[in-house]
Design a protein around this motif. Structure first.
Motif, mmCIF file in Angstrom:
data_model
loop_
_atom_site.group_PDB
_atom_site.id
_atom_site.type_symbol
_atom_site.label_atom_id
_atom_site.label_comp_id
_atom_site.label_asym_id
_atom_site.label_seq_id
_atom_site.Cartn_x
_atom_site.Cartn_y
_atom_site.Cartn_z
ATOM 1 N N MET B 49 0.730 -1.286 -0.111
ATOM 2 C CA MET B 49 -0.022 0.072 0.046
ATOM 3 C C MET B 49 1.008 1.446 -0.051
ATOM 4 S SD MET B 49 -3.198 -0.589 -0.268
ATOM 5 C CE MET B 49 -3.768 1.018 0.149
ATOM 6 N N ARG B 50 1.959 1.204 0.696
ATOM 7 C CA ARG B 50 3.108 2.456 0.674
ATOM 8 C C ARG B 50 3.478 2.424 -0.761
ATOM 9 N NH1 ARG B 50 8.241 2.490 1.032
ATOM 10 N NH2 ARG B 50 8.427 0.492 1.742
ATOM 11 N N LEU B 51 3.800 1.598 -1.211
ATOM 12 C CA LEU B 51 4.298 1.730 -2.690
ATOM 13 C C LEU B 51 3.066 2.206 -3.960
ATOM 14 C CD1 LEU B 51 6.482 -1.786 -2.826
ATOM 15 C CD2 LEU B 51 7.387 0.928 -2.555
ATOM 16 N N GLU B 56 1.335 6.362 -7.082
ATOM 17 C CA GLU B 56 0.200 7.385 -7.425
ATOM 18 C C GLU B 56 0.730 8.570 -7.501
ATOM 19 O OE1 GLU B 56 -4.019 6.629 -5.687
ATOM 20 O OE2 GLU B 56 -3.256 8.632 -4.787
ATOM 21 N N VAL B 57 1.853 8.891 -6.604
ATOM 22 C CA VAL B 57 2.281 10.441 -6.672
ATOM 23 C C VAL B 57 3.140 10.511 -7.626
ATOM 24 C CG1 VAL B 57 4.036 11.996 -5.270
ATOM 25 C CG2 VAL B 57 2.172 10.665 -3.936
ATOM 26 N N ARG B 58 4.087 9.612 -7.936
ATOM 27 C CA ARG B 58 4.776 9.724 -9.264
ATOM 28 C C ARG B 58 4.073 9.814 -10.600
ATOM 29 N NH1 ARG B 58 7.375 5.611 -6.996
ATOM 30 N NH2 ARG B 58 6.627 4.183 -8.760
ATOM 31 N N GLY B 69 -4.148 18.114 -17.879
ATOM 32 C CA GLY B 69 -5.173 18.487 -16.835
ATOM 33 C C GLY B 69 -6.010 17.574 -16.230
ATOM 34 N N THR B 70 -5.203 16.004 -16.251
ATOM 35 C CA THR B 70 -5.682 14.963 -15.615
ATOM 36 C C THR B 70 -4.960 14.430 -14.483
ATOM 37 O OG1 THR B 70 -4.541 13.612 -17.064
ATOM 38 C CG2 THR B 70 -6.918 14.089 -17.729
ATOM 39 N N THR B 71 -5.827 13.668 -13.467
ATOM 40 C CA THR B 71 -4.992 13.298 -12.410
ATOM 41 C C THR B 71 -5.259 11.712 -12.289
ATOM 42 O OG1 THR B 71 -6.911 13.299 -11.068
ATOM 43 C CG2 THR B 71 -5.296 15.185 -11.132
ATOM 44 N N PHE B 72 -4.509 10.896 -11.695
ATOM 45 C CA PHE B 72 -4.572 9.367 -11.649
ATOM 46 C C PHE B 72 -4.644 9.074 -10.251
ATOM 47 C CE2 PHE B 72 -3.161 5.333 -12.856
ATOM 48 C CZ PHE B 72 -2.523 4.586 -11.772
ATOM 49 N N SER B 73 -5.428 8.149 -10.122
ATOM 50 C CA SER B 73 -5.428 7.564 -8.529
ATOM 51 C C SER B 73 -5.977 5.958 -8.723
ATOM 52 C CB SER B 73 -6.673 8.405 -7.959
ATOM 53 O OG SER B 73 -7.931 8.074 -8.559
ATOM 54 N N TYR B 74 -5.493 5.544 -7.651
ATOM 55 C CA TYR B 74 -5.949 4.068 -7.538
ATOM 56 C C TYR B 74 -7.349 4.126 -6.798
ATOM 57 C CZ TYR B 74 -1.405 1.907 -8.165
ATOM 58 O OH TYR B 74 -0.173 1.349 -8.580
ATOM 59 N N PRO B 75 -7.916 3.073 -6.932
ATOM 60 C CA PRO B 75 -9.483 2.902 -6.310
ATOM 61 C C PRO B 75 -9.356 3.413 -4.739
ATOM 62 C CG PRO B 75 -9.215 1.153 -7.654
ATOM 63 C CD PRO B 75 -7.780 1.551 -7.657
ATOM 64 N N SER B 76 -10.318 3.308 -4.121
ATOM 65 C CA SER B 76 -10.099 3.558 -2.695
ATOM 66 C C SER B 76 -9.060 2.541 -1.830
ATOM 67 C CB SER B 76 -11.378 3.417 -2.009
ATOM 68 O OG SER B 76 -11.741 2.010 -1.941
ATOM 69 N N ASP B 77 -8.484 3.115 -0.825
ATOM 70 C CA ASP B 77 -7.506 2.407 -0.118
ATOM 71 C C ASP B 77 -8.269 0.916 0.311
ATOM 72 O OD1 ASP B 77 -5.939 5.253 1.824
ATOM 73 O OD2 ASP B 77 -5.785 4.588 -0.285
ATOM 74 N N GLU B 78 -9.367 1.251 0.848
ATOM 75 C CA GLU B 78 -9.930 0.004 1.267
ATOM 76 C C GLU B 78 -9.932 -1.115 0.216
ATOM 77 O OE1 GLU B 78 -14.019 -0.108 4.022
ATOM 78 O OE2 GLU B 78 -14.649 -0.454 1.984
ATOM 79 N N GLU B 79 -10.645 -0.865 -0.956
ATOM 80 C CA GLU B 79 -10.729 -1.594 -2.047
ATOM 81 C C GLU B 79 -9.301 -2.374 -2.459
ATOM 82 O OE1 GLU B 79 -12.880 0.162 -5.447
ATOM 83 O OE2 GLU B 79 -12.607 -1.640 -6.753
ATOM 84 N N ILE B 122 -9.510 -5.558 -9.900
ATOM 85 C CA ILE B 122 -9.333 -4.218 -9.644
ATOM 86 C C ILE B 122 -8.955 -3.369 -10.788
ATOM 87 C CG2 ILE B 122 -7.191 -4.073 -8.808
ATOM 88 C CD1 ILE B 122 -7.953 -2.270 -6.450
ATOM 89 N N SER B 123 -9.593 -2.341 -11.093
ATOM 90 C CA SER B 123 -9.086 -1.427 -12.334
ATOM 91 C C SER B 123 -8.686 -0.168 -12.065
ATOM 92 C CB SER B 123 -10.519 -1.368 -13.156
ATOM 93 O OG SER B 123 -10.731 -2.712 -13.576
#
Lengths: 118, 257
Positions: B49-51, B56-58, B69-79, B122-123
């Motif tokens: 999870m730390r990685l 995500e930051v990188r 103008g876009t951002t990238f994110s994983y699904p929720s931490d829980e998922e 997971i997507s």
């Protein structure tokens, strides 16, 4: 001389190191802005006949894959994944979908552009 | 960016160990009794999870550098963490050596995962076309694959080096037990494959899975397999100690492994 994470390589040594099985998955290198490909089994991913153990990408023209590695593809209209004995991910117009082994699930119909199996 | 590709050679197989007798070993009749030396070198869910967070930051730094103008994110931490934990659990309950051994969920779900407590896919969102070459996932460590031994460990890890003949000898008592129960399978992976297409577990699936697990307990198949793997693990760790320590340190930030 190339310096990576405090390890000095001369060019010849680096070539030898490339040939050795070394899993230096370098988060530190990433922090320095270097890209490091994670050590993975030889890239042997292969399209093959569909079977229970293959990774099946289901569409009107289902394709099936096996062995570890990554390949770029163009597969239209994929709407379901049957993982078989394979974990990995597919990249497509809908994003990147990671999957565990031995499951079947649907995805939004999309064009798949890359497949990785481990 | 400089790209350093460290590619692996085909692993040399370990010497074939003597397969211990089931009666000489502690009975393993539950998945949570399975422990191996190599487990200490596999990333934990928290470390992965730390990685994930760092990745995500990188990615967002890369997208910003591209002026998109876009951002990238994983699904929720829980998922995300649930997916990671499901895959970590699969190393034991859906093993490449002994197949299925989910003693907790078999009666309710057969070979399938409990949808309330496990997540098997997971997507991540697509990258803009302009960023697909410059911010590609496949050039970097892929955190969500770090649950896989063959991806994470040098030489693909110890399990990869177990000879086919050893596998065959290991599975024979189970095959005989299953045959006596009316099931003909050549490998413990076969029933997993057979019922995979079912969206919900049929009664036949559940009954088969129960017989499968019962035979593994009756023959102490998993106990014997773990004993063989422990020997492989120890030989592997001794051979790859430096690389394992380096990996643990650099990838996971561990010290004093």
């Amino acid at each position: 001389m190339i310096r990576l994470l405090g390890i000095h390589f001369h060019d010849g040594e680096l070539m030898k190191t490339k040939k050795k099985v070394v899993s230096i998955i370098a988060a530190g290198a990433l922090a320095l802005g270097l890209s490091v490909a994670a050590v993975a089994p030889a890239n042997a991913i292969t399209r093959m006949g569909c079977a229970n153990h293959t990774l099946n990408l289901v569409s009107s023209q289902t394709t099936c894959w096996g062995f570890a590695g990554y390949t770029s593809v163009t597969l239209y209209g994929v709407y379901s994944i049957i993982a078989g004995n394979n974990a990995g991910y597919v990249q497509g117009s809908g994003g990147t979908t990671y999957f565990a082994k031995w499951q079947t699930f649907g995805i939004p119909t999309q064009t798949i552009s890359g497949i990785r199996i481990h | 960016m400089t790209v350093l590709v460290l590619s692996g050679c085909i692993a040399q197989p370990s010497p074939v160990p003597t397969i211990p007798k089931a009666d000489d070993l502690q009975l393993i009749d539950s998945f949570d009794q399975v422990e191996r030396p190599i487990d200490a070198y596999m990333p934990t869910a928290r470390e992965i999870m730390r990685l994930v967070d760092e990745h995500e930051v990188r990615m967002n730094e890369c997208l910003a550098e591209q002026g998109l103008g876009t951002t990238f994110s994983y699904p929720s931490d829980e998922e995300t963490e649930l997916f990671i934990r499901t895959n970590i659990r699969d190393r034991v309950v859906r093993s490449d050596v002994w197949g299925f051994f989910d003693t907790k969920n078999v009666n309710a779900f057969g070979y399938q995962r409990d949808p309330a407590t496990e997540l098997s896919s997971i997507s991540l969102p697509p990258l803009p076309p302009e960023a697909q070459e410059t911010c590609r996932l496949e050039d970097e460590v892929e955190p969500l694959l770090l649950t896989i031994e063959a991806y994470t460990l040098p030489d693909g890890g110890p399990t990869l080096s177990v000879p086919e003949e050893t596998m065959r000898q290991l599975t024979e008592p189970w095959r005989i037990c299953m045959r006596d129960a009316g099931y003909t399978y050549d490998s413990p992976l076969e029933p997993l494959n057979e019922f995979m297409p079912e969206s919900k577990p049929s009664q036949k699936q559940i009954t088969t899975a129960q017989a499968d697990v019962n035979c593994k307990v009756e023959t102490n198949f998993v106990g014997v397999a773990v004993a063989v793997l422990v020997a492989h693990d120890n030989a592997y760790i001794e051979k790859n100690e430096a690389a394992l320590v380096e990996m643990s340190s650099m990838l996971l930030g561990r010290t004093g492994q």
